[in-house]
Design an enzyme around this catalytic site. Structure first.
Site, PDB file in Angstrom:
ATOM      1  N   VAL A   1      49.952 -10.345  -5.032  1.00 36.38           N
ATOM      2  CA  VAL A   1      48.797  -9.447  -4.987  1.00 36.38           C
ATOM      3  C   VAL A   1      47.765 -10.056  -4.045  1.00 36.38           C
ATOM      4  O   VAL A   1      47.385 -11.221  -4.197  1.00 36.38           O
ATOM      5  CB  VAL A   1      48.184  -9.257  -6.388  1.00 36.38           C
ATOM      6  CG1 VAL A   1      46.941  -8.378  -6.318  1.00 36.38           C
ATOM      7  CG2 VAL A   1      49.215  -8.670  -7.341  1.00 36.38           C
TER       8      VAL A   1
ATOM      9  N   ASN B   1      40.102   0.650   2.415  1.00 30.21           N
ATOM     10  CA  ASN B   1      40.488   1.706   3.345  1.00 30.21           C
ATOM     11  C   ASN B   1      41.916   2.167   3.078  1.00 30.21           C
ATOM     12  O   ASN B   1      42.876   1.426   3.298  1.00 30.21           O
ATOM     13  CB  ASN B   1      40.349   1.187   4.784  1.00 30.21           C
ATOM     14  CG  ASN B   1      40.514   2.267   5.813  1.00 30.21           C
ATOM     15  OD1 ASN B   1      41.531   2.946   5.852  1.00 30.21           O
ATOM     16  ND2 ASN B   1      39.505   2.427   6.661  1.00 30.21           N
TER      17      ASN B   1
ATOM     18  N   ASP C   1      36.658  -0.131  -3.797  1.00 32.97           N
ATOM     19  CA  ASP C   1      35.500  -0.697  -3.106  1.00 32.97           C
ATOM     20  C   ASP C   1      34.859  -1.703  -4.059  1.00 32.97           C
ATOM     21  O   ASP C   1      34.154  -1.331  -5.000  1.00 32.97           O
ATOM     22  CB  ASP C   1      34.510   0.410  -2.740  1.00 32.97           C
ATOM     23  CG  ASP C   1      33.320  -0.102  -1.939  1.00 32.97           C
ATOM     24  OD1 ASP C   1      33.125  -1.337  -1.876  1.00 32.97           O
ATOM     25  OD2 ASP C   1      32.575   0.731  -1.386  1.00 32.97           O
TER      26      ASP C   1
ATOM     27  N   ASN D   1      41.201 -12.971  -1.815  1.00 39.57           N
ATOM     28  CA  ASN D   1      40.748 -13.163  -0.434  1.00 39.57           C
ATOM     29  C   ASN D   1      39.506 -12.350  -0.092  1.00 39.57           C
ATOM     30  O   ASN D   1      38.720 -12.768   0.756  1.00 39.57           O
ATOM     31  CB  ASN D   1      41.880 -12.792   0.528  1.00 39.57           C
ATOM     32  CG  ASN D   1      41.375 -12.589   1.946  1.00 39.57           C
ATOM     33  OD1 ASN D   1      41.055 -13.538   2.653  1.00 39.57           O
ATOM     34  ND2 ASN D   1      41.278 -11.321   2.363  1.00 39.57           N
TER      35      ASN D   1
ATOM     36  N   TYR E   1      25.505 -16.260  -0.107  1.00 34.92           N
ATOM     37  CA  TYR E   1      26.922 -16.451   0.217  1.00 34.92           C
ATOM     38  C   TYR E   1      27.368 -17.858  -0.147  1.00 34.92           C
ATOM     39  O   TYR E   1      28.416 -18.061  -0.769  1.00 34.92           O
ATOM     40  CB  TYR E   1      27.139 -16.190   1.705  1.00 34.92           C
ATOM     41  CG  TYR E   1      28.538 -16.491   2.189  1.00 34.92           C
ATOM     42  CD1 TYR E   1      29.571 -15.589   1.966  1.00 34.92           C
ATOM     43  CD2 TYR E   1      28.822 -17.671   2.882  1.00 34.92           C
ATOM     44  CE1 TYR E   1      30.856 -15.856   2.406  1.00 34.92           C
ATOM     45  CE2 TYR E   1      30.097 -17.946   3.323  1.00 34.92           C
ATOM     46  CZ  TYR E   1      31.113 -17.034   3.086  1.00 34.92           C
ATOM     47  OH  TYR E   1      32.386 -17.312   3.519  1.00 34.92           O
TER      48      TYR E   1
ATOM     49  N   LYS F   1      30.324 -19.055  -2.941  1.00 34.91           N
ATOM     50  CA  LYS F   1      31.480 -19.871  -2.584  1.00 34.91           C
ATOM     51  C   LYS F   1      31.506 -21.176  -3.380  1.00 34.91           C
ATOM     52  O   LYS F   1      32.578 -21.700  -3.691  1.00 34.91           O
ATOM     53  CB  LYS F   1      31.493 -20.146  -1.075  1.00 34.91           C
ATOM     54  CG  LYS F   1      31.776 -18.909  -0.233  1.00 34.91           C
ATOM     55  CD  LYS F   1      33.102 -18.263  -0.616  1.00 34.91           C
ATOM     56  CE  LYS F   1      33.437 -17.057   0.238  1.00 34.91           C
ATOM     57  NZ  LYS F   1      34.755 -16.453  -0.104  1.00 34.91           N
TER      58      LYS F   1
ATOM     59  N   VAL G   1      37.380 -19.233  10.699  1.00 34.70           N
ATOM     60  CA  VAL G   1      38.642 -18.654  11.142  1.00 34.70           C
ATOM     61  C   VAL G   1      38.290 -17.401  11.932  1.00 34.70           C
ATOM     62  O   VAL G   1      37.331 -16.694  11.587  1.00 34.70           O
ATOM     63  CB  VAL G   1      39.550 -18.295   9.944  1.00 34.70           C
ATOM     64  CG1 VAL G   1      40.821 -17.592  10.402  1.00 34.70           C
ATOM     65  CG2 VAL G   1      39.901 -19.555   9.148  1.00 34.70           C
TER      66      VAL G   1
ATOM     67  N   SER H   1      37.906 -13.908  12.637  1.00 36.68           N
ATOM     68  CA  SER H   1      37.977 -12.745  11.742  1.00 36.68           C
ATOM     69  C   SER H   1      36.707 -11.922  11.884  1.00 36.68           C
ATOM     70  O   SER H   1      35.715 -12.365  12.480  1.00 36.68           O
ATOM     71  CB  SER H   1      38.131 -13.185  10.279  1.00 36.68           C
ATOM     72  OG  SER H   1      36.954 -13.836   9.834  1.00 36.68           O
TER      73      SER H   1
END
Length: 338
Positions: free
Chosen positions: A66, A95, A120, A147, A214, A218, A247, A249
């Protein structure tokens, strides 16, 4: 006191206090030996030793992986590479069109089954999570990749951070991880098998000024992973917090790869090849954390070894102030063109 007198005093101490001299020599040797041992251990884990084989978690045995945030960047790569490893893949994202196209690509390339669920996470309520939990209820989940994540639109001081942005970051980075993990964990415990990967950030290990919300979310992942990992160790379940630097992205807003900033495919390969090895997070005091990508590993270990967190915080603060200035200038230029 001049240099000669200092040297003379040192020699007299060595001559007159042999036991003290021996003690200092032993302690110095132990300290140097420990650094050498730890450094070799980090290099072995990062560059040579293989991680746990994914078959332990059900690869090529009918188990499912998953992945949240499964249609872009790191999440998309986890979906593709776990399918290649032999897992059926349950893709979770917002999406529906991207979910469908990613699922079709996986089935065509790797011949495994897929399932999708649109949600969402920024607006998910109890009903939405119950629906996702119901979809996952009958699935033999071998791997969960938490993720999905969200950062700030641009660096900003906490006092200036919009309330909606703060709420979205907490909902996506914290609440989604808790709820999805809570949905799949009972099945893992029952089967006595499972791997939970929580995608974290250096911002959780080293506080990041101007990304305070943020950074705090984390840091939560670090502690949550350590606590949960200890709880479920007896059930043969591995919980791993992935300490990640930049990374390429959409989340990082970085488009060009470098030695320190890998593309998602290289990053995910490093993660899946080093399961169970802390690599650069060794000796960091963060149980159940791994920093597998080689340059991230060296950076993490270097910060642990040298202990320059305060300097890194100051550097990050300056970096974020510069990023904000450039972002605001770009917004001004774009506004003039309209």
């Amino acid at each position: 006191m001049d240099v000669f007198n200092v040297q003379e005093l040192s020699f007299s101490l060595v001559r007159d206090q042999p036991y003290l001299s021996a003690f200092l020599l032993v302690m110095g040797s132990i300290g140097v030996g420990r650094v050498i041992y730890q450094t070799l251990s980090v290099f072995l884990q990062t560059f040579i030793l293989p991680g746990t084989n994914l078959r332990k978690f059900g690869a090529k045995k009918g188990a499912w992986a998953v992945v949240t945030g499964a249609t872009d960047g790191i999440g998309r790569e986890f979906s593709l590479q776990l399918a290649k490893a032999g897992f059926h893949v349950f893709l979770v994202a917002r999406n529906e069109a991207l979910l469908a196209s990613t699922a079709a690509e996986i089935e065509q390339k790797y011949g495994v089954s897929t399932a999708t669920h649109s949600i969402d996470f920024s607006k998910a309520d109890k009903s939405a999570y119950n629906s996702l939990g119901s979809s996952l209820g009958s699935v033999d989940v071998g791997v969960l990749v938490n993720n999905v994540g969200k950062s700030h639109a641009m660096p900003a001081y906490f006092v200036d951070t919009p309330e909606e942005e703060m709420s979205d970051i907490v909902s996506i980075n914290v609440q989604a991880t808790l709820q999805v993990t809570h949905s799949v964990l009972p099945g893992m415990v029952q089967r006595k098998r499972g791997l939970i990967l929580n995608v974290g950030s250096f911002a959780g290990a080293v506080p990041s000024p101007m990304l305070a919300t943020y950074s705090g979310t984390k840091a939560f992942l670090t502690t949550f992973s350590s606590a949960l990992g200890e709880e479920v160790r007896k059930d043969n379940i591995t919980v791993e917090h992935l300490n990640t630097y930049f990374v390429v992205s959409k989340l990082s807003k970085i488009r060009k790869a470098s030695a320190l900033i890998p593309k998602p495919d290289a990053y995910v390969r490093s993660v899946l090849s080093k399961i169970g090895l802390p690599c650069g997070a060794s000796y960091s005091g963060r149980p159940n954390t791994s920093t597998p990508f080689w340059s991230h590993a060296l950076l993490d270990y270097g910060l642990t070894l040298i202990g320059l967190q305060s300097a890194f915080i100051s550097y990050t603060h300056g970096l974020h102030k510069d990023i904000r200035r450039r972002a605001l200038r770009k917004m001004e230029r774009d506004a003039k063109l309209q």
